[in-house]
Write a protein that holds these residues in place. Structure first.
Motif, short mmCIF file in Angstrom:
data_model
loop_
_atom_site.label_atom_id
_atom_site.label_comp_id
_atom_site.label_asym_id
_atom_site.label_seq_id
_atom_site.Cartn_x
_atom_site.Cartn_y
_atom_site.Cartn_z
N ALA A 373 0.83 -1.20 0.00
CA ALA A 373 0.00 0.00 0.00
C ALA A 373 0.87 1.25 0.00
CB ALA A 373 -0.93 -0.01 1.21
N VAL A 374 0.23 2.39 -0.24
CA VAL A 374 0.86 3.70 -0.17
C VAL A 374 -0.09 4.62 0.58
CG1 VAL A 374 1.69 5.69 -1.49
CG2 VAL A 374 2.13 3.37 -2.32
N ASP A 375 0.40 5.35 1.59
CA ASP A 375 -0.51 6.22 2.35
C ASP A 375 -0.74 7.54 1.62
OD1 ASP A 375 1.62 7.95 2.88
OD2 ASP A 375 1.81 7.36 4.98
N SER A 376 -1.53 8.41 2.18
CA SER A 376 -1.94 9.63 1.51
C SER A 376 -0.80 10.60 1.27
CB SER A 376 -3.03 10.33 2.33
OG SER A 376 -2.57 10.62 3.64
N THR A 377 0.31 10.43 1.99
CA THR A 377 1.48 11.30 1.80
C THR A 377 2.43 10.77 0.75
OG1 THR A 377 2.88 10.23 3.46
CG2 THR A 377 1.33 11.91 4.25
N GLY A 378 2.14 9.59 0.20
CA GLY A 378 3.03 8.96 -0.76
C GLY A 378 4.06 8.06 -0.12
N ARG A 379 3.89 7.76 1.14
CA ARG A 379 4.83 6.88 1.84
C ARG A 379 4.51 5.43 1.52
NH1 ARG A 379 5.54 6.20 8.42
NH2 ARG A 379 7.68 5.40 8.39
N GLU A 380 5.49 4.69 1.04
CA GLU A 380 5.29 3.29 0.69
C GLU A 380 5.10 2.44 1.94
OE1 GLU A 380 8.57 2.06 -1.70
OE2 GLU A 380 8.16 3.51 -3.30
N LEU A 381 4.10 1.58 1.90
CA LEU A 381 3.84 0.65 3.00
C LEU A 381 4.04 -0.76 2.46
CD1 LEU A 381 0.64 2.37 4.43
CD2 LEU A 381 2.96 2.50 5.36
N ASN A 382 5.30 -1.10 2.25
CA ASN A 382 5.65 -2.45 1.82
C ASN A 382 6.82 -2.94 2.66
OD1 ASN A 382 7.69 -0.88 0.71
ND2 ASN A 382 7.73 -1.94 -1.25
N ARG A 383 7.25 -4.16 2.43
CA ARG A 383 8.37 -4.76 3.13
C ARG A 383 8.24 -4.58 4.65
NH1 ARG A 383 12.19 -6.81 0.03
NH2 ARG A 383 13.78 -6.63 1.64
N ASN A 384 9.25 -4.06 5.34
CA ASN A 384 9.20 -3.93 6.80
C ASN A 384 8.05 -3.05 7.27
OD1 ASN A 384 11.57 -5.43 7.99
ND2 ASN A 384 12.68 -4.15 6.55
N ARG A 385 7.72 -2.01 6.50
CA ARG A 385 6.63 -1.12 6.90
C ARG A 385 5.28 -1.83 6.86
NH1 ARG A 385 8.25 4.17 3.33
NH2 ARG A 385 10.14 4.78 4.47
N LEU A 386 5.07 -2.65 5.84
CA LEU A 386 3.82 -3.40 5.76
C LEU A 386 3.72 -4.38 6.92
CD1 LEU A 386 1.20 -4.11 4.27
CD2 LEU A 386 2.51 -5.77 2.94
N ILE A 387 4.82 -5.04 7.23
CA ILE A 387 4.82 -5.97 8.37
C ILE A 387 4.52 -5.22 9.66
CG2 ILE A 387 6.19 -7.60 9.72
CD1 ILE A 387 7.77 -8.23 7.17
N ALA A 388 5.13 -4.03 9.82
CA ALA A 388 4.88 -3.22 11.02
C ALA A 388 3.41 -2.82 11.10
CB ALA A 388 5.77 -1.98 11.00
N LEU A 389 2.84 -2.41 9.96
CA LEU A 389 1.43 -1.99 9.93
C LEU A 389 0.51 -3.15 10.27
CD1 LEU A 389 -0.77 0.05 9.28
CD2 LEU A 389 -0.48 -0.48 6.85
N MET A 390 0.73 -4.30 9.63
CA MET A 390 -0.11 -5.45 9.93
C MET A 390 0.08 -5.94 11.36
SD MET A 390 -2.10 -6.07 7.45
CE MET A 390 -2.72 -7.55 8.26
N SER A 391 1.30 -5.84 11.86
CA SER A 391 1.56 -6.25 13.25
C SER A 391 0.80 -5.35 14.21
CB SER A 391 3.06 -6.17 13.55
OG SER A 391 3.80 -7.09 12.76
N ALA A 392 0.76 -4.04 13.93
CA ALA A 392 0.04 -3.11 14.79
C ALA A 392 -1.45 -3.44 14.81
CB ALA A 392 0.27 -1.68 14.30
N ILE A 393 -2.01 -3.77 13.65
CA ILE A 393 -3.43 -4.11 13.57
C ILE A 393 -3.72 -5.41 14.31
CG2 ILE A 393 -5.25 -4.83 11.97
CD1 ILE A 393 -4.02 -2.88 9.92
N ILE A 394 -2.90 -6.42 14.08
CA ILE A 394 -3.14 -7.73 14.70
C ILE A 394 -2.92 -7.69 16.20
CG2 ILE A 394 -2.36 -10.13 14.79
CD1 ILE A 394 -4.10 -9.33 12.34
N LEU A 395 -1.90 -6.95 16.65
CA LEU A 395 -1.62 -6.90 18.08
C LEU A 395 -2.66 -6.07 18.84
CD1 LEU A 395 2.25 -6.80 17.93
CD2 LEU A 395 0.90 -8.41 19.28
#
Length: 667
Positions: A373-395
């Motif tokens: 994914a990419v957030d509204s600021t253009g920040r890529e949410l892949n690789r470590n960032r995607l894992i961090a994002l999914m981890s935050a949701i799951i935890l």
């Protein structure tokens, strides 16, 4: 946009013919069984695949093919062909194995890449899967259903016809050729969905795909309701396919298009699958009909199979989707590689988000089992960032749970999961199936895990049957957006979830290729050579008297691997930090995993930490490559880590380190 469709085959003859062949064998023996087998073969308006085979050949095949007459293979027939089929060695079939998938070259025209996944080979593989499935399901006493789908690859239709020809089908449910596109996760879900009117659930599923690989490649993934098949199962299927291919006559593997149109029914499984995704978002939002109303979300399908997500998922939920791109399937992938790890692909979706002032961008790989994914600021949410994002949701949903990842994740991610989110980070061997299986194993021994995810974008959740489903990962993000709408926080909620993730200044993956024609291989395989490189690093560690050892954690050893120090082969074993004082007294620690694997087809890896960073050198599962990941806080530190590798591999001239030396020179 073309409608997305899976295809269902219903085998209504397995029980009848398998029962008769068993009875024949029991009453009259193998000779009578072989000589009379052809009279029991269902023809279904086409010639038997077994015409021209002698009684001796059939008898030998039944004896050698491990219970052949009990496997239902006789019900997977095709018409004879006038084209002679060349003999293929068993080892050539086994070369098609790519971990838990089958992959090969399906289209000619690329220099140095001969076609290996031919139509006859595909037919043999389909027949072997039918036999394997019959064994696993005990389907000799009932009918069997198999769903089939493919992505947008240019060879998809050709291979699908080949699969059709080898699966006996009195009832075939399918949409026209132009509308047979499906996603890999949908094919797995077809084995779970209970909808008798659509002939569901299927007993098994076949997905024709090669993920993000070049246009000339293709392959197969197989599923039952227990999940994707593992490495041992794939090897079993390929061994069966080899025996079938080489024991049948040249007329035994064929192309047939003479199929009764009266047996065809139509079903669009992708509609069913997409509606389940829509339902999941609505349910999470409190049964609001359009929980994404007002959000602008753009999708980049990369001309793969993911275009359905716009019209069938986002728009029914109320999202604005203008600016979405590359939704039409095109197996030449003219715009960019459909790969969430590819820089050009991520640049394309980022630009689409910024140009359209969107709240979120979503990108899929070819068959939709990976996403980013990419957030509204253009920040890529892949690789470590995607894992961090999914981890935050799951935890948030499962406090304290274990997050299982592959071995190349960053130390900053570990700190984020464990220190900020209060979870546990469990690194494991790279390979999405390895990571998923490890999460499943942890649950069986009492360690709760709800997420298994790779830096590649493969992510599987316990709540979703441990299926690596790129669309379902994005549904979890959509759920957060929907809840943000209620609270008034807007799309910034996703950015806020990864706040505090420490990221290295330098993060790079280099591929060190092994020249298989180099004399230094001395006639050996690239795997032997690559393992020798890794073993050399181990020897540096083992022979150094200044090393100190202290166990720190478990990291990435698949079950069934043989620990070189005699550790329990049924469990992962501890990886030791080793304080290395050579290399000009650089402060390094080394974690290593034996390079030699036994029975699982994998390679080893060595992880070295130091200077606030680390590198990981590993042997690719199936390619003559040693991928090298480097992560460091500064250019200087990255250069020092790279130099460690250069010094260590200097004795291996067949290893091309030009990418590594270029990296050092440009620092």
């Amino acid at each position: 946009m073309a409608a997305m469709t899976g295809k269902i085959f219903q085998n209504v003859c397995v029980a009848h013919y398998c029962q008769q062949t068993r009875q024949l064998h029991n009453l009259h023996g193998r000779d009578s069984y072989a000589s009379n087998l052809r009279s029991f073969l269902p023809l279904n308006r086409r010639k038997s695949a077994w015409n021209g085979i002698s009684a001796m050949q059939l008898r030998n095949l039944s004896m050698n093919q491990s219970g052949f007459y009990n496997q239902g293979i006789i019900c997977c027939n095709a018409a004879s062909s006038a084209t002679a089929v060349p003999s293929i060695e068993k080892k050539d079939f086994l070369k098609l194995q790519n971990g838990s998938d089958i992959r090969g070259v399906a289209v000619a025209g690329v220099e140095g890449e001969p076609v290996t996944l031919t139509e006859p080979v595909s037919e043999a593989i389909a027949a072997a899967f039918a036999a394997w499935l019959s064994d696993k399901k005990g389907a000799a006493s009932r009918s069997m259903r198999v769903s089939i789908g493919h992505d947008s690859r240019i060879s998809a239709t050709k291979l699908q016809v080949s699969v059709d020809n080898m699966l006996l089908s009195d009832v075939i449910l399918y949409m026209p050729w132009s509308k047979r596109l499906a996603s890999t996760p949908a094919m797995f879900n077809s084995t779970l969905t209970e909808k008798e009117g659509a002939m569901l659930p299927a007993d098994g599923a076949i997905m024709i795909t090669a993920s993000h690989l070049p246009y000339n490649r293709n392959g197969f993934k197989f599923f039952t309701n227990a999940g994707g098949l593992g490495k041992a199962d794939i090897k079993d299927i390929l061994e069966r396919a080899s025996a079938l291919y080489n024991n049948l006559s040249n007329e035994g593997v064929s192309k047939s298009h003479d199929r009764s149109t009266t047996s065809i029914r139509r079903v669009d499984y992708m509609d069913i699958y997409a509606s389940d995704l829509v339902h999941a978002v609505r349910k999470a939002a409190g049964d609001i009909e359009k929980p994404l109303e007002g959000f602008h979300i753009v999708v980049d399908a990369g001309n793969g199979a993911g275009g359905f997500f716009v019209a069938k998922v986002l728009e029914p939920l109320g999202a604005i989707t203008s600016g979405s791109q590359f939704l039409e399937p095109d197996g030449m992938f003219p715009n960019h590689i459909p790969n969430p790890e590819d820089k050009a692909a991520m640049k394309a979706i980022t630009q689409a988000v910024l140009d359209n002032k969107a709240d979120l961008g979503i990108i899929f790989d070819t068959d939709v089992d990976r996403s980013a994914a990419v957030d509204s600021t253009g920040r890529e949410l892949n690789r470590n960032r995607l894992i961090a994002l999914m981890s935050a949701i799951i935890l948030e949903e499962h406090p304290g749970t274990t997050i299982v990842t592959d071995s190349v994740t960053s130390d900053g991610l570990t700190a984020f999961i464990e220190k900020k989110l209060g979870g546990k980070h469990h690194r494991f061997k790279r390979g999405y199936k390895n990571v998923i299986d490890e999460a499943i194993r942890l649950n069986t021994i009492g360690e709760e895990s709800h997420l298994a995810i790779e830096t590649s974008g493969h992510g599987a959740l316990k709540e979703n049957h441990w299926l690596d489903d790129g669309a379902y990962l994005m549904v979890k993000l959509l759920n957060k957006l929907a809840s943000a709408k209620v609270s008034g926080s807007g799309s910034k909620v996703l950015t806020d979830l990864v706040e505090g993730l420490q990221e290295a200044a330098i993060s790079v993956e280099l591929r060190l290729k092994i020249d298989q024609t180099h004399t230094d291989l001395k006639g050996g395989s690239f795997r032997d050579y690559g393992e020798a490189v890794l073993k050399h690093l181990e020897n540096i560690v083992d022979s150094n008297p200044k090393l100190g050892k202290a166990p720190v954690n478990y990291e990435g050893v698949p079950r069934k691997w043989l620990g070189r120090r005699g550790l329990d082969v049924a469990q992962p074993y501890p990886v030791f930090k080793l304080c290395v004082l050579p290399f000009e007294s650089w402060d390094l620690t080394i974690r290593f995993i034996p390079a030699k694997s036994h029975g699982v087809g994998g390679g080893g890896l060595v992880r070295v930490a130091g200077f606030g960073g680390w590198f990981l050198l590993r042997l690719s599962l199936h390619d003559p490559v040693l991928p090298l990941n480097i992560e460091a806080a500064s250019n200087d530190d990255a250069m020092k880590l790279a130099q460690v590798v250069v010094d260590a591999v200097a004795e291996f001239p067949a290893l091309d380190i030009s990418a590594l030396t270029k990296f050092i020179q440009t620092r």
